[in-house]
Design an enzyme around this catalytic site. Sequence first.
Site, short mmCIF file in Angstrom:
data_model
loop_
_atom_site.label_atom_id
_atom_site.label_comp_id
_atom_site.label_asym_id
_atom_site.label_seq_id
_atom_site.Cartn_x
_atom_site.Cartn_y
_atom_site.Cartn_z
N SER A 16 127.39 54.71 56.39
CA SER A 16 128.18 55.71 56.39
C SER A 16 129.36 55.59 55.22
CB SER A 16 128.77 56.27 57.67
OG SER A 16 129.82 55.56 58.15
N THR A 74 124.67 51.76 61.93
CA THR A 74 124.28 50.78 62.55
C THR A 74 123.31 50.79 63.70
OG1 THR A 74 126.40 49.63 62.13
CG2 THR A 74 125.25 48.91 64.22
N GLN A 126 151.90 59.55 58.49
CA GLN A 126 151.05 58.31 58.62
C GLN A 126 151.08 57.99 60.31
OE1 GLN A 126 152.86 55.18 56.28
NE2 GLN A 126 152.86 56.43 54.56
N CYS A 127 151.88 58.65 60.96
CA CYS A 127 151.94 58.39 62.59
C CYS A 127 150.80 58.93 63.20
CB CYS A 127 153.21 59.03 63.28
SG CYS A 127 154.49 57.94 63.05
N ASP A 141 131.94 54.18 60.51
CA ASP A 141 132.87 54.19 59.55
C ASP A 141 133.58 55.58 58.99
OD1 ASP A 141 132.62 51.34 60.09
OD2 ASP A 141 131.84 51.03 57.78
N1 ASP Z 1 128.94 50.49 58.27
C1 ASP Z 1 128.42 51.26 59.23
C2 ASP Z 1 128.42 52.65 59.08
O1 ASP Z 1 129.32 53.08 59.12
C3 ASP Z 1 129.11 50.91 60.71
C4 ASP Z 1 128.71 51.81 61.73
O2 ASP Z 1 127.70 52.33 61.83
O3 ASP Z 1 129.14 51.78 62.91
O4 ASP Z 1 127.31 53.16 58.82
#
Ligand code: ASP
Length: 343
Positions: A60, A15, A278-279, A92
């Site tokens: 990502s 992003t 999982q915690c 991500d």
């Molecule tokens: N979907 C995007 C990514 O991980 C979200 C981000 O950049 O925060 O590439």
Amino acid sequence: MTLKSKILVIYTGGTIGMIMNPETHALEPFPFKNIYTHLPMLHLVDAEVSFKEMLPLIDSSDTTPQFWVRLATLIYDNYNDYDGFVVLHGTDTMAYTASALCFLLENLSKPVILTGSQLPLGVIRTDGRENILNSIEIAAAKKEGKPRVPEVCIYFENSLFRGNRVYKDNAEHFNAFHSANYPKLAKVGVHIRYNDTFIRQTSEQSLILHTKLDENIAILKLYPGISKQAMRSVFNTEGLRAVILETFGSGNAPSNPEFISILEEAVQKGIVIVNVTQCKGGGTVEIGRYGASVLLKKIGIVSGHDITTEAAVAKLMYFLGEGLSNEEVKHYMGVSLRGEITV
Ligand code: ASP
């Protein structure tokens, strides 16, 4: 006169590097040669900053182990020419990439800071501006002539974390990352306050690049009512070498004999099974605290201690890629190689 630190910013996608296409109103990556138009105050940063794009730019979610190796190799190839590195990456899977880099780059003695943003740089309220500028400042910081934070980190929304200790836990808030089992390495406000006692010491040995990762692993998350068929289908995966078993609480699992015997068969077949809870917080596997975990140890399942699932994925792929035997993998899952577990 002190020389300015030289920082390489590597843009991989996500992003952060997007702007709104005025015609379609969709977010699209912008060419990084235009970064100074979007971030003019970069000229004022007290470091010599260079940029490189790692093409193709990706969301990502498309990250792969091959991508991790390419990124680690790019850092390795430029290692002697820079004092620190900032990697712009989608949020991500940033925690997986940070974990992988810390294993692929052995004896790292310079900062590698991953950052990104929730809002693109081309949006007025972007969090990307602060994230990039602070990451560059941290990557450039020195104490007694040595890099202040010589490890793989994630910087996000005023906090610097050890890269192999974090997970993304929010897709909306600017503070998207959390490290439940290890303190922040720095907090950024009016000053940057480094938490020196928790920062790894610089290695005196030269950097070693590892390039082999074995993807033949799986994650099996337990839930009440998990079926034998679902479990068997995971353990019967062709070529499978290791499984991260995501257990309850302090490493507990159902005690019913059928469930245990499926796990036991898998261990006997040569699959390494690592118990990861999982915690998130206070989450260390304490085998033997409850009877429900004693059986797991008895059949040869090893503890992942307080490792995150993200770091466990990277650590297992690294060990298997390096050709360690099952006994070695089991042993080293209990050893902290890059500060990824508390033992
Ligand atoms: N979907 C995007 C990514 O991980 C979200 C981000 O950049 O925060 O590439």
